[in-house]
Design a protein around this motif. Structure first.
Motif, PDB file in Angstrom:
ATOM      1  N   CYS A 109      14.733 -12.479 -63.543  1.00 33.23           N
ATOM      2  CA  CYS A 109      15.696 -13.534 -63.261  1.00 33.23           C
ATOM      3  C   CYS A 109      15.473 -14.723 -64.172  1.00 33.23           C
ATOM      4  N   ALA A 110      16.465 -15.596 -64.202  1.00 35.33           N
ATOM      5  CA  ALA A 110      16.371 -16.881 -64.896  1.00 35.33           C
ATOM      6  C   ALA A 110      16.624 -17.972 -63.873  1.00 35.33           C
ATOM      7  N   VAL A 111      15.741 -18.961 -63.826  1.00 36.76           N
ATOM      8  CA  VAL A 111      15.815 -20.005 -62.816  1.00 36.76           C
ATOM      9  C   VAL A 111      16.107 -21.336 -63.476  1.00 36.76           C
ATOM     10  N   GLU A 112      17.081 -22.074 -62.943  1.00 39.61           N
ATOM     11  CA  GLU A 112      17.416 -23.412 -63.421  1.00 39.61           C
ATOM     12  C   GLU A 112      17.223 -24.407 -62.274  1.00 39.61           C
ATOM     13  N   LEU A 113      16.573 -25.522 -62.564  1.00 39.13           N
ATOM     14  CA  LEU A 113      16.287 -26.556 -61.570  1.00 39.13           C
ATOM     15  C   LEU A 113      16.992 -27.847 -61.959  1.00 39.13           C
ATOM     16  N   GLU A 114      17.697 -28.431 -61.003  1.00 35.25           N
ATOM     17  CA  GLU A 114      18.413 -29.688 -61.243  1.00 35.25           C
ATOM     18  C   GLU A 114      18.169 -30.628 -60.062  1.00 35.25           C
ATOM     19  N   LEU A 115      17.675 -31.841 -60.366  1.00 31.98           N
ATOM     20  CA  LEU A 115      17.401 -32.832 -59.336  1.00 31.98           C
ATOM     21  C   LEU A 115      18.242 -34.068 -59.587  1.00 31.98           C
ATOM     22  N   SER A 116      18.776 -34.632 -58.512  1.00 34.30           N
ATOM     23  CA  SER A 116      19.513 -35.888 -58.626  1.00 34.30           C
ATOM     24  C   SER A 116      18.521 -37.032 -58.848  1.00 34.30           C
ATOM     25  N   GLN A 173      19.028 -32.838 -53.756  1.00 30.47           N
ATOM     26  CA  GLN A 173      19.598 -34.171 -53.626  1.00 30.47           C
ATOM     27  C   GLN A 173      19.268 -34.740 -52.246  1.00 30.47           C
ATOM     28  N   VAL A 174      19.399 -36.055 -52.128  1.00 30.37           N
ATOM     29  CA  VAL A 174      19.076 -36.742 -50.888  1.00 30.37           C
ATOM     30  C   VAL A 174      20.319 -36.783 -50.000  1.00 30.37           C
ATOM     31  N   GLY A 182      17.039 -37.227 -45.770  1.00 31.00           N
ATOM     32  CA  GLY A 182      16.128 -36.123 -46.071  1.00 31.00           C
ATOM     33  C   GLY A 182      16.471 -35.498 -47.402  1.00 31.00           C
ATOM     34  N   LEU A 183      15.697 -34.479 -47.787  1.00 36.43           N
ATOM     35  CA  LEU A 183      15.912 -33.785 -49.047  1.00 36.43           C
ATOM     36  C   LEU A 183      16.614 -32.465 -48.783  1.00 36.43           C
ATOM     37  N   SER A 184      17.758 -32.264 -49.436  1.00 39.54           N
ATOM     38  CA  SER A 184      18.519 -31.030 -49.304  1.00 39.54           C
ATOM     39  C   SER A 184      18.329 -30.215 -50.577  1.00 39.54           C
ATOM     40  N   ILE A 185      17.759 -28.999 -50.435  1.00 38.88           N
ATOM     41  CA  ILE A 185      17.498 -28.100 -51.564  1.00 38.88           C
ATOM     42  C   ILE A 185      18.428 -26.899 -51.430  1.00 38.88           C
ATOM     43  N   THR A 186      19.294 -26.703 -52.415  1.00 34.21           N
ATOM     44  CA  THR A 186      20.238 -25.597 -52.403  1.00 34.21           C
ATOM     45  C   THR A 186      19.822 -24.570 -53.447  1.00 34.21           C
ATOM     46  N   LEU A 187      19.659 -23.307 -53.028  1.00 41.05           N
ATOM     47  CA  LEU A 187      19.294 -22.208 -53.917  1.00 41.05           C
ATOM     48  C   LEU A 187      20.455 -21.225 -53.961  1.00 41.05           C
ATOM     49  N   LYS A 188      20.930 -20.900 -55.153  1.00 42.40           N
ATOM     50  CA  LYS A 188      22.070 -19.992 -55.326  1.00 42.40           C
ATOM     51  C   LYS A 188      21.730 -18.940 -56.379  1.00 42.40           C
ATOM     52  N   ASP A 189      22.412 -17.807 -56.297  1.00 50.24           N
ATOM     53  CA  ASP A 189      22.288 -16.778 -57.336  1.00 50.24           C
ATOM     54  C   ASP A 189      23.658 -16.181 -57.592  1.00 50.24           C
ATOM     55  N   ASP A 190      23.740 -15.374 -58.637  1.00 50.33           N
ATOM     56  CA  ASP A 190      25.018 -14.752 -59.003  1.00 50.33           C
ATOM     57  C   ASP A 190      25.003 -13.270 -58.715  1.00 50.33           C
ATOM     58  N   GLY A 191      24.248 -12.871 -57.672  1.00 51.75           N
ATOM     59  CA  GLY A 191      24.135 -11.461 -57.347  1.00 51.75           C
ATOM     60  C   GLY A 191      25.257 -10.973 -56.452  1.00 51.75           C
ATOM     61  N   GLN A 250      29.986 -18.752 -53.646  1.00 56.23           N
ATOM     62  CA  GLN A 250      31.311 -18.527 -54.231  1.00 56.23           C
ATOM     63  C   GLN A 250      31.234 -18.675 -55.758  1.00 56.23           C
ATOM     64  N   PRO A 251      31.779 -17.724 -56.524  1.00 52.55           N
ATOM     65  CA  PRO A 251      32.610 -16.588 -56.067  1.00 52.55           C
ATOM     66  C   PRO A 251      31.798 -15.397 -55.583  1.00 52.55           C
ATOM     67  N   HIS A 252      30.510 -15.326 -55.923  1.00 53.61           N
ATOM     68  CA  HIS A 252      29.692 -14.224 -55.432  1.00 53.61           C
ATOM     69  C   HIS A 252      28.235 -14.675 -55.460  1.00 53.61           C
ATOM     70  N   GLY A 253      27.408 -13.911 -54.743  1.00 57.64           N
ATOM     71  CA  GLY A 253      25.997 -14.245 -54.684  1.00 57.64           C
ATOM     72  C   GLY A 253      25.598 -14.820 -53.324  1.00 57.64           C
ATOM     73  N   CYS A 254      24.359 -15.274 -53.246  1.00 57.39           N
ATOM     74  CA  CYS A 254      23.796 -15.848 -52.021  1.00 57.39           C
ATOM     75  C   CYS A 254      23.607 -17.358 -52.186  1.00 57.39           C
ATOM     76  N   ARG A 255      23.658 -18.061 -51.074  1.00 59.99           N
ATOM     77  CA  ARG A 255      23.407 -19.509 -51.105  1.00 59.99           C
ATOM     78  C   ARG A 255      22.558 -19.862 -49.888  1.00 59.99           C
ATOM     79  N   VAL A 256      21.454 -20.540 -50.148  1.00 62.06           N
ATOM     80  CA  VAL A 256      20.529 -20.959 -49.103  1.00 62.06           C
ATOM     81  C   VAL A 256      20.326 -22.467 -49.217  1.00 62.06           C
ATOM     82  N   GLN A 257      20.415 -23.156 -48.115  1.00 61.67           N
ATOM     83  CA  GLN A 257      20.192 -24.606 -48.101  1.00 61.67           C
ATOM     84  C   GLN A 257      18.994 -24.910 -47.217  1.00 61.67           C
ATOM     85  N   LEU A 258      18.006 -25.573 -47.826  1.00 60.01           N
ATOM     86  CA  LEU A 258      16.799 -25.978 -47.110  1.00 60.01           C
ATOM     87  C   LEU A 258      16.816 -27.488 -46.956  1.00 60.01           C
ATOM     88  N   TYR A 259      16.608 -27.948 -45.740  1.00 59.74           N
ATOM     89  CA  TYR A 259      16.611 -29.393 -45.465  1.00 59.74           C
ATOM     90  C   TYR A 259      15.223 -29.808 -44.979  1.00 59.74           C
TER      91      TYR A 259
END
Length: 456
Positions: free
Chosen positions: A334-341, A382-383, A387-396, A441-450
């Motif tokens: 996999c390839a992982v990209e991290l983006e923080l506000s 992002q805040v 609290g801190l909201s961490i969203t993890l997504k993939d294109d699977g 959307q349009p495909h893959g998984c999305r997980v939100q950690l708070y």
């Protein structure tokens, strides 16, 4: 429970108010009945004894006559009448029964003037011509006599308001005393219910009017204590069994992984055999991850996993955890990209770094293991809401419907294996946060950690 005690207190006070109201209504009813029957009896005869005596006259010849109206009208309601002189001789009579037609001694006169004459209630009036005696029908009225010292009657009338107020104060004091004692007893029971609701045990005193309720609560507490002890022993045995099995599996699994890695890297081994060795290694890694997840979820469920929190900033923490994952074997697919506000870069957290890293590894590893390589993963932080909201997504391919239903709290009879993602939920809950799962959307998984922010 405080509300319960207040309800009881209000009930007791309302009861006291009702008692006072009923007492007032009783007094009013007695006064009303006295007025009603007194008026009704007064209406049974047209004229009072004093009026009759005033209109009865004795002429010079000694004849008794009524002015303005005949005797029958004046004596309406009375059954007989007579006039006595000072010696007790009858001077005038009207319908006087034969048994009563005789002279009267001073003693007899003194007796009947107060109450009755041969069971006839009588009224007497003294005038110049003698004593007028009016007889009422038998059993028509009741006449009784009482005596008292004048000072007593005067004191009662003068202090009636004070006496009534004192009686009311005593009644209220009694009601308040009962209310206070009842509320105190109920408060003990209410506190016991709070302890039971919190999972504790109680031993309440069984006196006062709440004794029966207290005994029932004590019995319930003992039953809960025994049940909790059974559950504790069962959970402890389960945790120890899982920990023992995990420990026993770890050594042979390490040997399998080592030998598989040696065979995979041995050039003297045919290519087909090396591919099989690589497959053995991958499957062994999955087994090790499952064992670790099983052990961890058991500890988290029963509070056996301590949280080693440490203060940190979100930016450096997430970059370090992503770097650890990228240095592991699963990152090859996999390839992982991290983006923080900007707000999330220095956001303060208090977390167990190892557990949070395990949560990220499970989410990213789930994307790698269940999708064909290469798969792309994005992590955004992002805040939100303090609290801190961490969203993890993939294109699977995304979550299968049954898996997503189980993750969103809708398990079925054939719920698939989601142990790794369940561990993610437990880790976030242990930190006071939460994990949510959706399709991307349009495909893959999305997980939100708070994660909540660090408390200052």
């Amino acid at each position: 429970m405080k509300t319960f005690a207040r309800v009881v207190r209000r009930y007791v006070l309302a009861t006291a108010a009702i008692i006072l109201l009923l007492m007032a209504l009783g007094v009013a009813a007695l006064i009303g009945l006295g007025y009603y029957y007194g008026t009704m009896r007064a209406d049974s005869f047209r004229y009072s004894s004093s009026q009759i005596a005033d209109h009865l006259h004795c002429d010079a010849q000694g004849t008794f006559v009524f002015d303005t109206q005949p005797a029958e009208v004046w004596l309406d309601g009375y059954v007989w009448a007579m006039v006595l002189d000072e010696e007790g001789q009858i001077l005038w009579r009207h319908d006087l029964p034969a048994a009563l037609d005789h002279p009267y001694t001073v003693t007899e006169v003194a007796s009947f003037t107060r109450w009755y004459l041969e069971d006839y209630p009588v009224f007497c009036q003294i005038r110049d011509y003698g004593m007028l005696v009016l007889g009422m029908p038998k059993d028509s009225i009741a006449r009784y006599n009482f005596w008292s010292a004048p000072d007593l009657l005067t004191g009662i009338f003068k202090n009636s308001g004070l006496i009534l107020a004192a009686v009311l104060v005593l009644i209220l004091a009694g009601c308040l005393l009962v209310s206070w004692r009842s509320t105190r007893s109920l408060q003990v029971v209410a506190n016991g219910l709070d302890v039971l609701a919190g999972g504790g045990t109680v031993e309440l005193p069984t006196r006062d009017f709440t004794g029966e309720l207290a005994r029932r609560l004590n019995q319930t507490s003992e039953q809960l204590r025994r049940r909790n002890e059974i559950i504790r022993r069962r959970d402890e045995a389960r945790t120890n069994w899982i920990a023992g099995v995990s420990h026993d599996i770890r050594t042979p699994l390490s040997l399998i992984l080592g030998w598989a890695e040696q065979l995979q890297n041995d050039r003297a081994v045919p290519e087909a055999a090396r591919r099989k060795a690589a497959g053995i290694r991958d499957q062994s890694e999955k087994i090790r991850a499952l064992v670790e997840d099983l052990n961890l979820t058991s500890k988290l469920q029963y509070g056996a996993q301590p949280l080693r929190r440490e203060a940190c900033q979100a930016g450096p923490l997430l970059r370090g955890l992503v770097a650890d994952f990228c240095n592991g074997p699963l990152a090859q697919g996999c390839a992982v990209e991290l983006e923080l506000s900007p707000q999330a870069e220095n956001f303060p957290l208090s977390v167990d770094r190892a557990l949070l890293g395990r949560a990220l590894d499970n989410v990213l590893g789930n994307s790698v293991r269940h999708n064909a390589a290469p798969v792309r993963c994005w992590i955004e932080a992002q805040v939100e809401d303090g609290g801190l909201s961490i969203t993890l997504k993939d294109d699977g391919r995304g979550y299968p419907p049954a898996v997503l239903a189980a993750l969103q709290g809708e398990p079925s009879e054939h719920t698939p294996h989601i142990l790794g993602l369940h561990v993610v939920e437990q880790i976030l809950q242990a930190h006071g946060g939460q994990a949510s799962f959706w399709q991307n959307q349009p495909h893959g998984c999305r997980v939100q950690l708070y994660l909540p922010g660090q408390k200052t």
